[in-house]
Write an enzyme that holds these catalytic residues in place. Structure first.
Site, short mmCIF file in Angstrom:
data_model
loop_
_atom_site.label_atom_id
_atom_site.label_comp_id
_atom_site.label_asym_id
_atom_site.label_seq_id
_atom_site.Cartn_x
_atom_site.Cartn_y
_atom_site.Cartn_z
N LYS A 68 4.96 9.55 8.35
CA LYS A 68 4.76 9.07 9.72
C LYS A 68 5.78 9.64 10.72
O LYS A 68 5.66 10.78 11.16
CB LYS A 68 4.71 7.54 9.72
N ASP B 14 9.34 2.52 -0.61
CA ASP B 14 8.34 3.23 0.19
C ASP B 14 8.62 2.91 1.66
O ASP B 14 8.27 1.84 2.14
CB ASP B 14 6.93 2.81 -0.22
N TYR C 298 0.85 -1.18 0.00
CA TYR C 298 0.00 0.00 0.00
C TYR C 298 0.89 1.23 0.00
O TYR C 298 1.83 1.32 0.80
CB TYR C 298 -0.90 0.01 1.24
P1 KE4 Z 1 -0.79 8.45 4.25
O1 KE4 Z 1 -1.26 9.10 2.96
O2 KE4 Z 1 -1.88 7.67 4.94
O3 KE4 Z 1 -0.06 9.42 5.16
O4 KE4 Z 1 0.37 7.39 3.85
C1 KE4 Z 1 0.07 6.41 2.88
C2 KE4 Z 1 1.04 5.26 3.05
C3 KE4 Z 1 2.07 5.13 2.12
N1 KE4 Z 1 2.95 4.12 2.22
C4 KE4 Z 1 2.88 3.23 3.23
C5 KE4 Z 1 3.89 2.11 3.30
C6 KE4 Z 1 1.86 3.32 4.21
O5 KE4 Z 1 1.80 2.41 5.22
C7 KE4 Z 1 0.93 4.36 4.12
C8 KE4 Z 1 -0.21 4.53 5.11
N2 KE4 Z 1 -0.30 3.54 6.11
C9 KE4 Z 1 -1.63 3.24 6.55
C10 KE4 Z 1 -1.53 2.14 7.62
N3 KE4 Z 1 -1.34 0.87 6.99
C11 KE4 Z 1 -2.39 4.42 7.01
C12 KE4 Z 1 -3.58 4.14 7.88
C13 KE4 Z 1 -4.84 4.65 7.25
O6 KE4 Z 1 -5.01 4.52 6.01
O7 KE4 Z 1 -5.68 5.16 8.02
#
Ligand code: KE4
Length: 456
Positions: A292, A264, A169
């Site tokens: 994060k 990533d 993801y």
């Molecule tokens: P954000 O756009 O949510 O800040 O980041 C996206 C993203 C990109 N790459 C990786 C490896 C990530 O884990 C994420 C976001 N992680 C999720 C948790 N698995 C966010 C939680 C959510 O969607 O509420």
């Protein structure tokens, strides 16, 4: 007579109307959960789908305070927190120095729409901790950072095709919401409606850890692949580690075909080690996506990499990217303080985090064996994962075969004992500097109780 009747009836009539009008608030009070209200105002009642507890049943927590390893919800229940904001809270919630840094930053303005010294501090610090990053651009989410990485890779190579891995993801930008993990899989929409096929036809997906499938794509498209994009350690389909040599072979294939290797590390960056997954595997990706932890809990993302590539981003180059709040000094105050504290506490901090995740997962396996429950676990640095599965899990298809019903029952049994895991089997778990022996003991006692209640 009529007047008497009116005087008698009116107050009652008024009360009935009043209570009908305010029924919603009664319902709110009766249900004692803001969720009922939220669902009338916010899609699904949440601002991010995975929070909705749809995979585990019940209603999401409404947190009104967090300190160290603990969350406190609106019913004043305390939970040991293994979500940690889905990764940022590596120092524990409300770390006094991070809170102070935000307060000090807020006292000198909230946003300027121009530059501030902390942008230089952050870029220099990230470059020091991740030497593959020669230049850095701040953005406001991991999604935005991954989206920028795709545009940069395509613009720099003048190629369109991307290789991504099923179950990884990278946020919800159109080109990458294909066979995606995390909330997309949790809710059964790994490839979302609303995205034109023209936008995703160049996004090629293969199973994680399947180097043969990657080689086949490079054979099919030897000069068309702009980049291979992956989570070097997958944290969005549970926790899956790369098999020995997999990352090295990916890097060799990219070099052989003049494609870019994009890590990533939104989740793994500064989480699995001070230098992220790339330092663990001694791999220098061309581009790294971050988020994060570098925001210390505030909205953040960043993209970094080789200077010859990064210089192609506007305004030094033609590849456009922008953001009103990019490099916001409150975010940078929280992020640079967090990174500096991680750096100062290293290497002991990462040894502590790793000891905790390994002791916890070992204890979980022992309890599972005692209660005849099929369990696979993985742990690296400050993150861990588990699957209810007889067999080891090395990719998305195998992760999907794990027992989701058992995960749901385990999640609820742990929640009832004051332990909060991510509400989906397609997430990783996180520990912080604030998780100590007391939390470990309580968690393992709760695991034992939960497995006893779920025993096959
Ligand atoms: P954000 O756009 O949510 O800040 O980041 C996206 C993203 C990109 N790459 C990786 C490896 C990530 O884990 C994420 C976001 N992680 C999720 C948790 N698995 C966010 C939680 C959510 O969607 O509420």
């Amino acid at each position: 007579m009529r007047l008497t009747l009116a005087i008698l009836i009116l107050p009652t009539a008024f009360k009935i109307c009043y209570h009908l009008a305010s029924f919603k608030s009664y319902k709110y009070l009766i249900m004692n959960s803001p969720f009922a209200d939220a669902q009338t105002l916010i899609p699904g009642g949440v601002n991010s789908p995975v929070r909705a507890f749809q995979a585990v049943g019940g209603e999401p927590l409404y947190i009104q305070g967090a300190q160290g390893a603990y969350l406190t919800d609106h019913l004043h229940r305390q939970f040991i927190d293994y979500v940690g904001g889905f990764g940022p809270m590596i120092l524990g919630h409300s770390h006094p120095k991070v809170v102070q840094a935000i307060q000090d930053a807020a006292a000198i303005g909230l946003t300027y729409g121009t530059c501030n010294p902390l942008e230089i501090t952050m870029a220099r610090l990230v470059k020091q901790l991740m030497p593959s990053i020669e230049m850095l651009r701040m953005v406001n989410s991991g999604t935005e950072a991954a989206m920028t990485a795709v545009r940069l890779a395509r613009g720099a190579t003048k190629r369109n095709k991307l290789i991504k891995f099923t179950g990884c993801y990278h946020g919800h930008c159109d080109a990458l919401l294909v066979a995606a993990g995390s909330g997309a899989t949790t809710l059964g929409v790994p490839s979302s409606p609303g995205i034109p096929s023209a936008t995703t036809e160049d996004t090629l997906t293969v199973p994680f850890n399947d180097i043969k499938a990657v080689k086949a794509l490079f054979s099919q498209f030897p000069k068309d692949i702009a980049a291979v994009l992956l989570e070097p350690i997958c944290g969005n389909m549970g926790l899956i580690l790369p098999e020995k040599g997999f990352l090295n072979e990916l890097q060799a294939l990219c070099q052989q075909h003049d494609s870019l290797l994009v890590f990533d590390e939104v989740m793994t960056g500064f989480r699995v080690a001070l230098g992220g997954a790339q330092s663990l595997f001694n791999i220098k990706p061309d581009i790294t996506v971050l988020g994060k932890i570098i925001g210390g809990g505030l909205p953040v993302g960043a993209i970094g990499g080789r200077a010859d590539l990064m210089q192609q981003l506007a305004p030094s180059g033609p590849i456009y990217q922008a953001g009103t709040l990019s490099g916001n000094h409150l975010t940078l105050a929280a992020g640079t303080t967090t990174l500096a504290l991680c750096q100062d506490a290293s290497p002991q901090l990462y040894a502590q985090l790793s000891d905790y995740t390994h002791q916890l997962t070992a204890g979980m396996r022992q309890a599972a064996d005692r209660h005849n429950i099929p369990l696979q676990t993985a742990a690296v640095g400050g993150m861990f994962g588990f699957y209810f599965s007889e067999k080891p899990v090395t990719n998305y298809v195998e992760a999907c075969k794990s027992d989701q019903a058992l995960f749901r029952d385990f999640f609820q049994a742990m929640l009832a004992q004051g332990v909060y895991f991510p509400p989906s089997a397609f997430e990783a778990c996180f520990v912080s500097q604030a998780h100590g022996q007391e939390e470990l003991r309580h968690t393992l006692d709760a695991v034992n109780q939960a497995f006893a209640s779920l025993q096959a």
